[in-house]
Design a protein around this motif. Structure first.
Motif, PDB file in Angstrom:
ATOM      1  N   PHE A 122       0.837  -1.211   0.000  1.00 33.19           N
ATOM      2  CA  PHE A 122       0.000   0.000   0.000  1.00 33.19           C
ATOM      3  C   PHE A 122       0.867   1.254   0.000  1.00 33.19           C
ATOM      4  O   PHE A 122       0.381   2.353  -0.270  1.00 33.19           O
ATOM      5  N   ASN A 123       2.158   1.103   0.289  1.00 41.49           N
ATOM      6  CA  ASN A 123       3.095   2.227   0.242  1.00 41.49           C
ATOM      7  C   ASN A 123       3.764   2.381  -1.122  1.00 41.49           C
ATOM      8  O   ASN A 123       4.629   3.247  -1.293  1.00 41.49           O
ATOM      9  N   ASP A 124       3.414   1.548  -2.081  1.00 44.32           N
ATOM     10  CA  ASP A 124       4.043   1.606  -3.401  1.00 44.32           C
ATOM     11  C   ASP A 124       3.860   3.010  -3.993  1.00 44.32           C
ATOM     12  O   ASP A 124       2.747   3.559  -3.999  1.00 44.32           O
ATOM     13  N   SER A 125       4.920   3.573  -4.514  1.00 43.73           N
ATOM     14  CA  SER A 125       4.888   4.957  -5.002  1.00 43.73           C
ATOM     15  C   SER A 125       4.074   5.125  -6.287  1.00 43.73           C
ATOM     16  O   SER A 125       3.754   6.252  -6.677  1.00 43.73           O
ATOM     17  N   ASP A 126       3.720   4.021  -6.936  1.00 44.04           N
ATOM     18  CA  ASP A 126       2.963   4.101  -8.184  1.00 44.04           C
ATOM     19  C   ASP A 126       1.456   4.166  -7.973  1.00 44.04           C
ATOM     20  O   ASP A 126       0.695   4.328  -8.938  1.00 44.04           O
ATOM     21  N   ILE A 127       1.012   4.016  -6.718  1.00 42.48           N
ATOM     22  CA  ILE A 127      -0.434   3.976  -6.460  1.00 42.48           C
ATOM     23  C   ILE A 127      -0.792   4.833  -5.251  1.00 42.48           C
ATOM     24  O   ILE A 127       0.059   5.176  -4.435  1.00 42.48           O
ATOM     25  N   ILE A 128      -2.075   5.161  -5.147  1.00 46.81           N
ATOM     26  CA  ILE A 128      -2.626   5.840  -3.970  1.00 46.81           C
ATOM     27  C   ILE A 128      -3.861   5.053  -3.544  1.00 46.81           C
ATOM     28  O   ILE A 128      -4.780   4.840  -4.345  1.00 46.81           O
ATOM     29  N   ALA A 129      -3.895   4.634  -2.282  1.00 46.82           N
ATOM     30  CA  ALA A 129      -5.018   3.845  -1.767  1.00 46.82           C
ATOM     31  C   ALA A 129      -5.784   4.641  -0.717  1.00 46.82           C
ATOM     32  O   ALA A 129      -5.188   5.331   0.111  1.00 46.82           O
ATOM     33  N   SER A 130      -7.108   4.548  -0.771  1.00 43.98           N
ATOM     34  CA  SER A 130      -7.953   5.240   0.192  1.00 43.98           C
ATOM     35  C   SER A 130      -9.282   4.489   0.282  1.00 43.98           C
ATOM     36  O   SER A 130      -9.486   3.471  -0.384  1.00 43.98           O
ATOM     37  N   TYR A 131     -10.192   5.017   1.100  1.00 42.52           N
ATOM     38  CA  TYR A 131     -11.532   4.429   1.207  1.00 42.52           C
ATOM     39  C   TYR A 131     -12.554   5.473   0.786  1.00 42.52           C
ATOM     40  O   TYR A 131     -12.407   6.647   1.103  1.00 42.52           O
ATOM     41  N   GLU A 132     -13.567   5.032   0.072  1.00 44.83           N
ATOM     42  CA  GLU A 132     -14.647   5.930  -0.325  1.00 44.83           C
ATOM     43  C   GLU A 132     -15.992   5.266  -0.060  1.00 44.83           C
ATOM     44  O   GLU A 132     -16.135   4.047  -0.214  1.00 44.83           O
ATOM     45  N   GLU A 133     -16.962   6.090   0.332  1.00 45.03           N
ATOM     46  CA  GLU A 133     -18.309   5.602   0.569  1.00 45.03           C
ATOM     47  C   GLU A 133     -19.203   5.931  -0.629  1.00 45.03           C
ATOM     48  O   GLU A 133     -18.919   6.850  -1.392  1.00 45.03           O
ATOM     49  N   PHE A 134     -20.277   5.167  -0.780  1.00 43.92           N
ATOM     50  CA  PHE A 134     -21.222   5.388  -1.866  1.00 43.92           C
ATOM     51  C   PHE A 134     -22.626   5.100  -1.355  1.00 43.92           C
ATOM     52  O   PHE A 134     -22.822   4.351  -0.394  1.00 43.92           O
ATOM     53  N   GLU A 135     -23.589   5.700  -2.001  1.00 46.98           N
ATOM     54  CA  GLU A 135     -24.983   5.504  -1.624  1.00 46.98           C
ATOM     55  C   GLU A 135     -25.520   4.213  -2.241  1.00 46.98           C
ATOM     56  O   GLU A 135     -25.206   3.883  -3.393  1.00 46.98           O
ATOM     57  N   SER A 136     -26.345   3.503  -1.455  1.00 46.86           N
ATOM     58  CA  SER A 136     -26.953   2.263  -1.937  1.00 46.86           C
ATOM     59  C   SER A 136     -28.387   2.185  -1.429  1.00 46.86           C
ATOM     60  O   SER A 136     -28.711   1.399  -0.528  1.00 46.86           O
ATOM     61  N   PRO A 137     -29.276   2.982  -2.000  1.00 44.26           N
ATOM     62  CA  PRO A 137     -30.638   3.092  -1.464  1.00 44.26           C
ATOM     63  C   PRO A 137     -31.441   1.796  -1.508  1.00 44.26           C
ATOM     64  O   PRO A 137     -32.306   1.574  -0.653  1.00 44.26           O
ATOM     65  N   ASP A 138     -31.168   0.929  -2.481  1.00 42.01           N
ATOM     66  CA  ASP A 138     -31.900  -0.339  -2.566  1.00 42.01           C
ATOM     67  C   ASP A 138     -31.207  -1.462  -1.809  1.00 42.01           C
ATOM     68  O   ASP A 138     -31.766  -2.558  -1.694  1.00 42.01           O
ATOM     69  N   GLY A 139     -29.990  -1.177  -1.329  1.00 47.75           N
ATOM     70  CA  GLY A 139     -29.256  -2.165  -0.561  1.00 47.75           C
ATOM     71  C   GLY A 139     -29.293  -1.844   0.919  1.00 47.75           C
ATOM     72  O   GLY A 139     -30.361  -1.695   1.507  1.00 47.75           O
ATOM     73  N   HIS A 140     -28.121  -1.690   1.519  1.00 48.02           N
ATOM     74  CA  HIS A 140     -28.038  -1.389   2.949  1.00 48.02           C
ATOM     75  C   HIS A 140     -27.954   0.104   3.239  1.00 48.02           C
ATOM     76  O   HIS A 140     -27.617   0.504   4.348  1.00 48.02           O
ATOM     77  N   GLY A 141     -28.263   0.938   2.235  1.00 47.50           N
ATOM     78  CA  GLY A 141     -28.296   2.380   2.437  1.00 47.50           C
ATOM     79  C   GLY A 141     -27.005   3.070   2.063  1.00 47.50           C
ATOM     80  O   GLY A 141     -26.997   4.089   1.380  1.00 47.50           O
ATOM     81  N   LYS A 142     -25.901   2.503   2.514  1.00 49.30           N
ATOM     82  CA  LYS A 142     -24.584   3.086   2.243  1.00 49.30           C
ATOM     83  C   LYS A 142     -23.565   1.965   2.177  1.00 49.30           C
ATOM     84  O   LYS A 142     -23.672   0.962   2.895  1.00 49.30           O
ATOM     85  N   GLY A 143     -22.582   2.122   1.312  1.00 54.33           N
ATOM     86  CA  GLY A 143     -21.495   1.160   1.210  1.00 54.33           C
ATOM     87  C   GLY A 143     -20.152   1.852   1.284  1.00 54.33           C
ATOM     88  O   GLY A 143     -20.064   3.079   1.207  1.00 54.33           O
ATOM     89  N   ARG A 144     -19.109   1.051   1.440  1.00 59.16           N
ATOM     90  CA  ARG A 144     -17.753   1.590   1.452  1.00 59.16           C
ATOM     91  C   ARG A 144     -16.829   0.617   0.761  1.00 59.16           C
ATOM     92  O   ARG A 144     -17.021  -0.602   0.816  1.00 59.16           O
ATOM     93  N   GLY A 145     -15.829   1.164   0.094  1.00 56.88           N
ATOM     94  CA  GLY A 145     -14.870   0.317  -0.595  1.00 56.88           C
ATOM     95  C   GLY A 145     -13.473   0.902  -0.574  1.00 56.88           C
ATOM     96  O   GLY A 145     -13.254   2.052  -0.190  1.00 56.88           O
ATOM     97  N   TYR A 146     -12.547   0.081  -1.011  1.00 56.22           N
ATOM     98  CA  TYR A 146     -11.120   0.395  -1.056  1.00 56.22           C
ATOM     99  C   TYR A 146     -10.809   0.866  -2.473  1.00 56.22           C
ATOM    100  O   TYR A 146     -10.900   0.095  -3.427  1.00 56.22           O
ATOM    101  N   LEU A 147     -10.479   2.139  -2.614  1.00 54.68           N
ATOM    102  CA  LEU A 147     -10.204   2.742  -3.911  1.00 54.68           C
ATOM    103  C   LEU A 147      -8.695   2.879  -4.100  1.00 54.68           C
ATOM    104  O   LEU A 147      -8.009   3.445  -3.255  1.00 54.68           O
ATOM    105  N   VAL A 148      -8.202   2.362  -5.213  1.00 55.36           N
ATOM    106  CA  VAL A 148      -6.765   2.450  -5.500  1.00 55.36           C
ATOM    107  C   VAL A 148      -6.592   3.035  -6.893  1.00 55.36           C
ATOM    108  O   VAL A 148      -7.154   2.535  -7.878  1.00 55.36           O
ATOM    109  N   THR A 149      -5.820   4.112  -6.966  1.00 61.76           N
ATOM    110  CA  THR A 149      -5.613   4.803  -8.239  1.00 61.76           C
ATOM    111  C   THR A 149      -4.122   4.878  -8.564  1.00 61.76           C
ATOM    112  O   THR A 149      -3.282   4.919  -7.664  1.00 61.76           O
TER     113      THR A 149
END
Length: 295
Positions: free
Chosen positions: A62-89
């Motif tokens: 996760f410290n690799d200089s070629d990537i950036i890792a973080s967490y982002e939340e998203f809305e899921s109204p038909d699911g559990h209301g809200k979700g979260r995932g691991y975003l790597v760019t």
């Protein structure tokens, strides 16, 4: 694959597969392993080969200089209301990237799946790996508890959560608008489901040893698929002939690779089921497929 794993009878891996997918409780699983101990196998060798060791599952830090890792939340109204995932760019400055949804097994977002997301970012994709267990606090740190938690959630809502995550990623500011999805086991099923539930959602899907979506949905599949199967995975492979017939009947662009002597979970480098040669070949094919279809 580790030499110790090669010495273990295939039936032990079959027991683990049944246990990991809810067909056997832990007590019965350990009792069956005990029958192998009685004929000379070491319990330490058995459990080290069958159960995950996530210290092994870091190919990209996760410290690799070629990537950036973080967490982002998203809305899921038909699911559990809200979700979260691991975003790597990728760190490279660019307006639009091909994007890939990474879908975990039936136990939440464990370290292996997070590493898969980092591998994709290292290869030039924006990767997003949602955690189905976010509504109950997230992946708990061990697979047994993770499986129990995921089994306790409403499967329909989980599916809607991943559908919401797919839309979130496809519309992300860094996205070029072309969405791929790769998943493993339950995640492989989810790739097949996402391809079937909305015809225009995916531009490419790679299900690793995943069962197909419900038969009535398969007529909707338009996305190209690369299906990755292990030769020794009898449970999943028995669903393939009918699925392939439906893909052919609906003129889906698909490829299926059957990996010789590979077990269910052969891509997961945290367990003794890992098959390095086949896993690397399957991953090379996956990256090339996404590069072609998501460009």
């Amino acid at each position: 694959m580790d030499n110790k794993a090669n010495q273990i009878p295939q039936e032990a891996f079959d027991w683990y597969d049944e246990y990991a997918h809810g067909g056997m409780d832990r007590r019965t699983f350990m009792k069956k392993l005990g029958t192998l101990v009685a004929v000379g196998y070491s319990m330490a060798v058995l459990t080290s080969a069958l159960l995950p060791n996530y210290a092994l599952a870091e190919q990209v830090s996760f410290n690799d200089s070629d990537i950036i890792a973080s967490y982002e939340e998203f809305e899921s109204p038909d699911g559990h209301g809200k979700g979260r995932g691991y975003l790597v760019t990728p760190t490279i400055k660019k307006a639009n990237f091909p994007v890939v949804l990474v879908i975990h097994e039936n136990r939440g977002l464990n370290p292996y799946v997070k590493d898969v997301a980092r591998r994709l970012a290292k290869a030039g994709f924006v990767a997003f790996a949602p955690d189905a267990l976010f509504p109950v606090g997230g992946y708990p740190g061990n697979d047994d508890e993770g499986r129990t938690l995921q089994r306790g959630l409403d499967r329909g809502k989980i599916q809607y959560d991943f559908l919401a995550a797919a839309h979130f990623l496809k519309k992300h500011p860094l996205s070029n608008g072309k969405l791929g999805a790769v998943g493993f086991c339950f995640g492989g099923y989810m790739v097949n489901y996402l391809a079937a539930v909305e015809s225009d959602l995916l531009s490419a899907g790679v299900p690793f040893y995943g069962t197909p979506a419900a038969k009535e949905l398969r007529k909707n599949i338009k996305a190209p698929l690369m299906v990755q199967l292990g030769e020794l995975d009898a449970r999943v492979n028995k669903s393939w002939p009918e699925y392939e017939e439906d893909l052919k009947n609906n003129n889906v662009d698909y490829k299926m690779y059957m990996y010789k002597d590979a077990k269910h979970g052969f891509h997961n480098d945290s367990t003794g089921r890992y098959d390095k040669e086949n896993a690397e070949l399957a991953w090379h094919r996956t990256i090339a497929f996404f590069a072609e279809k998501l460009a």
